[in-house]
Write a protein that holds these residues in place. Structure first.
Motif, PDB file in Angstrom:
ATOM      1  N   SER A 105       0.802  -1.230   0.000  1.00 40.53           N
ATOM      2  CA  SER A 105       0.000   0.000   0.000  1.00 40.53           C
ATOM      3  C   SER A 105       0.830   1.273   0.000  1.00 40.53           C
ATOM      4  N   LYS A 108       1.184   1.991  -5.464  1.00 33.03           N
ATOM      5  CA  LYS A 108       1.422   1.438  -6.809  1.00 33.03           C
ATOM      6  C   LYS A 108       0.118   1.345  -7.604  1.00 33.03           C
ATOM      7  N   SER A 109      -0.895   0.735  -6.992  1.00 33.40           N
ATOM      8  CA  SER A 109      -2.167   0.603  -7.711  1.00 33.40           C
ATOM      9  C   SER A 109      -2.786   1.963  -7.986  1.00 33.40           C
ATOM     10  N   THR A 110      -2.609   2.867  -7.041  1.00 33.50           N
ATOM     11  CA  THR A 110      -3.150   4.211  -7.229  1.00 33.50           C
ATOM     12  C   THR A 110      -2.533   4.841  -8.475  1.00 33.50           C
ATOM     13  N   LYS A 335      -6.860  12.251   2.451  1.00 35.40           N
ATOM     14  CA  LYS A 335      -7.495  11.772   1.213  1.00 35.40           C
ATOM     15  C   LYS A 335      -8.203  10.440   1.460  1.00 35.40           C
TER      16      LYS A 335
HETATM   17  N1  LIG Z   1       2.235   8.316  -1.749  1.00 36.63           N
HETATM   18  C1  LIG Z   1       0.905   8.205  -1.713  1.00 36.63           C
HETATM   19  N2  LIG Z   1       0.122   9.223  -2.125  1.00 36.63           N
HETATM   20  C2  LIG Z   1      -1.216   9.132  -2.089  1.00 36.63           C
HETATM   21  N3  LIG Z   1      -1.898   8.076  -1.621  1.00 36.63           N
HETATM   22  C3  LIG Z   1      -1.179   7.036  -1.196  1.00 36.63           C
HETATM   23  C4  LIG Z   1       0.247   7.033  -1.217  1.00 36.63           C
HETATM   24  N4  LIG Z   1       0.672   5.865  -0.717  1.00 36.63           N
HETATM   25  C5  LIG Z   1      -0.415   5.170  -0.400  1.00 36.63           C
HETATM   26  N5  LIG Z   1      -1.542   5.849  -0.673  1.00 36.63           N
HETATM   27  C6  LIG Z   1      -2.913   5.425  -0.423  1.00 36.63           C
HETATM   28  O1  LIG Z   1      -2.842   4.205   0.277  1.00 36.63           O
HETATM   29  C7  LIG Z   1      -3.800   3.291  -0.203  1.00 36.63           C
HETATM   30  C8  LIG Z   1      -3.129   2.047  -0.696  1.00 36.63           C
HETATM   31  O2  LIG Z   1      -2.423   2.338  -1.876  1.00 36.63           O
HETATM   32  P1  LIG Z   1      -2.359   1.374  -3.141  1.00 36.63           P
HETATM   33  O3  LIG Z   1      -3.480   0.428  -3.136  1.00 36.63           O
HETATM   34  O4  LIG Z   1      -2.148   2.215  -4.335  1.00 36.63           O
HETATM   35  O5  LIG Z   1      -1.007   0.630  -2.787  1.00 36.63           O
HETATM   36  P2  LIG Z   1      -0.276  -0.584  -3.508  1.00 36.63           P
HETATM   37  O6  LIG Z   1       1.146  -0.151  -3.571  1.00 36.63           O
HETATM   38  O7  LIG Z   1      -0.961  -0.955  -4.742  1.00 36.63           O
HETATM   39  O8  LIG Z   1      -0.423  -1.691  -2.394  1.00 36.63           O
HETATM   40  P3  LIG Z   1      -0.459  -3.292  -2.529  1.00 36.63           P
HETATM   41  O9  LIG Z   1       0.972  -3.704  -2.618  1.00 36.63           O
HETATM   42  O10 LIG Z   1      -1.055  -3.673  -1.218  1.00 36.63           O
HETATM   43  O11 LIG Z   1      -1.271  -3.626  -3.706  1.00 36.63           O
HETATM   44  C9  LIG Z   1      -4.581   3.998  -1.267  1.00 36.63           C
HETATM   45  O12 LIG Z   1      -5.767   4.503  -0.713  1.00 36.63           O
HETATM   46  C10 LIG Z   1      -3.670   5.126  -1.687  1.00 36.63           C
HETATM   47  O13 LIG Z   1      -4.431   6.217  -2.120  1.00 36.63           O
END
Ligand SMILES: Nc1ncnc2c1ncn2[C@@H]1O[C@H](COP(=O)(O)OP(=O)(O)OP(=O)(O)O)[C@@H](O)[C@H]1O
Ligand SMILES: [Mg+2]
Length: 631
Positions: A105, A108-110, A335
């Motif tokens: 989290s 990356k997915s964001t 957010k």
């Molecule tokens: N640097 C950032 N800026 C804005 N939002 C963030 C940031 N890092 C994490 N988030 C928020 O944290 C949450 C988790 O992020 P996301 O799902 O994109 O992570 P991920 O890297 O895909 O995680 P995973 O490895 O678990 O799939 C989302 O709600 C995202 O908006």
């Protein structure tokens, strides 16, 4: 806003943007606006670039990401400059799978979702317009219709290099439906849409045993074989795999390193040669960006495996670490809360900040630099000034650990703990202490925190708590002092009169009796001690004040409460010390007298009106600060 009107507008816009014509007519468009024929990579780069960027302190913020991704400017800059930009220029990186590697989290997915949503929107603009052979399930690039032997000539005339060959399906359609006349082939404008599976695909590996390669490359439609007579008739094939559907745009490959090798081999040829094999057909050209994501552990074990060697060189890894700046972390939580069902809960000022302090501390690595502890490092990273250190030191710190930000507490954990704090409280209002307590309680249950880390993290909770104590005291102090503006003024005047008399070796006159008196040493010291001015330093301090005072007088300016920063601090603290008793009454069962009660209510009102508290959190704050003062 009338929602039905907006829906109608959207529909009208859609039909306004729609375009259909022959290939001949399409060539006119290409001549006028060659960018419609750009590659998928180039379209994505232009989409990002078109939103613009701001540069501040040598750090670039790409607006495309800026409103949703916080604190990752460096990673994003690298992504744009080392991948998107060169890929758009058809350099070699385009032929590789983009792998975002980072902790859980961490956004990356964001990031990938932003690209997807961005593409959907961009394809509806002039700059991002895309056209395709009508009726083609892969939205094939119409320019593929130009036969290979004419492409050189075409390039000379139009300045566009055509890559990829006409797909087996469209080759057959060209013959059967258009009698080989490419100028008549129908072309239409397409609009990217993940829901409608146009130009945007997502592949997510399921159980490796049951997963079918068809999910990626499509499959034979057995019901139509009878009609077309053969399995190798392209009309008997459903080009509905994710790779097919994502043609011209992008495909997200989730959990790429968990997926079965056979899926990866397909990607190899696609990324390297721009084509892939499906069914019993010649290779199918595709033009799409492939973005995958994974975490560091998975990636390390992937490259440790010799079998994967051929894939390494086809993957370009871009690290997406956690944000390391406290104020940006706060924005992330804000957010996430806004997007959640906690949006109505009152979150007291500083509650998210202390959580952010905690998270960032868990992500930072100790520095070997002299005199830098984690808290100082945290402040420097967040752009605060720390005495004795400058920009050069900051950059040195940032270079010290390559893998900083790849581990620690993730934003989702914090949000989960905040929501569990809310559930535990009867009123929909939580404060910094509730949050810290919940963060602490959750550490035992967190599956991926080792005992050793948990111990370290407990320490960071304590550090965050200490930071909060200072913030809380300061806040109440400010609120109090403001209610006592008058008292502050008269205390200041009183002090200045005494300082003047002291420096000029004069006497003061008692305003009531007219008697002469010596300067009130006790009063002056009680103020000066608040900011740590020693007996030895008092003379210099008083003289400095006097010089400032006469400088103001010479310019005809009024010397007031705000004219000398340290003096202001001293006066505030002195007043506050006097008011401790008033704060204390909120924590004891003592019944306050009417006057005290009035003061407390004034302060509470101020905390609510000016500082963003509600009555629950304001009362909690006062009680807490009272208990701090009682210690
Ligand atoms: N640097 C950032 N800026 C804005 N939002 C963030 C940031 N890092 C994490 N988030 C928020 O944290 C949450 C988790 O992020 P996301 O799902 O994109 O992570 P991920 O890297 O895909 O995680 P995973 O490895 O678990 O799939 C989302 O709600 C995202 O908006
Ligand atoms: Mg994810």
């Amino acid at each position: 806003m009338d929602i039905l009107n907006r829906v109608r507008e959207y529909r009208e816009e859609e039909s306004r943007l729609r375009w259909e014509g022959t290939f001949g007519e399409y060539l006119e468009i290409v001549k006028e606006r060659p960018h419609v024929a750009q590659s998928a990579h180039s379209r994505i780069y232009n989409m990002i670039k078109d939103k613009g960027l701001t540069e501040k302190n040598g750090r670039k913020t790409y607006h495309f990401f800026g409103n949703d991704i916080f604190g990752l400017e460096e990673a994003v800059e690298r992504l744009v400059e080392e991948y998107f930009h060169p890929a758009a220029k058809r350099l070699d990186v385009r032929k590789r799978i983009l792998l975002l590697m980072g902790p859980v989290s961490g956004g990356k997915s964001t990031l990938v979702n932003l690209l997807k949503r961005g593409l959907e929107e961009y394809s509806r603009t002039d700059a991002g317009a895309v056209y395709a052979i009508k009726g083609c399930p892969m939205h094939e690039d119409p320019l593929h219709l130009i036969p290979p032997h004419l492409r050189k000539e075409f390039q000379e005339e139009y300045g566009i290099r055509i890559e990829g060959s006409l797909s087996p399906l469209n080759t057959m359609r060209l013959e059967k439906e258009y009698g080989g006349r490419i100028e008549d082939v129908l072309v239409e404008r397409i609009f990217f849409s993940e829901d409608k599976r146009v130009g945007i695909g997502t592949f997510s590996p399921s159980d490796p045993k049951s997963q079918d390669i068809a999910d990626l490359t499509g499959s034979i439609d057995f019901s139509t074989i009878a009609e077309y007579g053969s399995e190798s008739d392209p009309r008997a094939y459903r080009f509905d795999g994710e790779l097919n559907k994502a043609n011209r745009g992008m495909m997200e490959f989730q959990e790429i390193l968990k997926s079965d090798e056979k899926f990866l081999w397909h990607l190899l040829s696609l990324t390297q040669e721009g084509n892939f094999k499906a069914g019993r057909f010649a290779l199918i050209s595709a033009d799409e960006m492939i973005i995958a994501h994974s975490n560091e552990t998975e990636y390390r074990s992937f490259i440790a495996n010799k079998k994967n060697e051929a894939l390494h060189s086809r993957i370009i890894v871009m690290p997406i670490p956690y944000n390391l700046r406290v104020s940006e972390e706060e924005r992330i939580y804000e957010k996430m809360i806004k997007e959640s069902d906690m949006a109505d809960v009152h979150i007291a000022p500083h509650a998210l900040r202390v959580a952010a302090i905690f998270s960032v501390l868990t992500r930072l690595k100790e520095s070997k630099k002299q005199g830098i502890d984690l808290v100082k490092k945290m402040r420097l990273y967040d752009g605060e000034s720390v005495e004795g250190y400058n920009q050069v030191d900051l950059e040195e710190l940032q270079r010290e650990h390559k893998d900083e930000g790849m581990s620690g507490i993730d934003p989702r954990y914090v949000i989960n703990r905040i929501s569990s704090a809310i559930i535990r409280k009867e009123v929909p209002s939580i404060n910094a202490l509730d949050v810290l307590r919940s963060l602490k309680d959750g550490l035992d249950q967190h599956p991926s925190i080792s005992r050793e880390d948990a111990e370290k993290y407990m320490n960071y909770i304590a550090v965050a708590r200490k930071e909060y104590d200072d913030i809380a005291k300061n806040e109440v102090q400010k609120a109090f002092v403001y209610s006592y503006e008058e008292s502050a003024k008269s205390l200041l005047d009183n002090y200045l009169d005494n300082v003047e008399a002291y420096c000029n070796k004069n006497k003061l006159r008692d305003p009531l009796t007219g008697e002469e008196m010596n300067p009130d040493e006790k009063l002056m010291r009680s103020i000066e001690e608040q900011i740590g001015i020693s007996e030895n330093a008092k003379k210099a301090f008083r003289e400095e004040i006097l010089i400032r005072l006469s400088a103001y007088a010479r310019k005809g300016k009024r010397f007031d409460y705000n004219s000398h920063e340290r003096l202001r601090e001293a006066i505030q603290k002195k007043l506050f010390a006097d008011l401790k008793d008033v704060v204390k009454i909120t924590t004891t069962s003592q019944t306050p007298d009417e006057n005290q009660l009035k003061k407390v209510n004034e302060v509470i009102a101020r905390l609510i009106d000016e500082y963003g508290y509600n009555s629950t959190s304001a009362n909690e704050l006062l009680r807490y600060v009272g208990s701090l003062l009682n210690r």
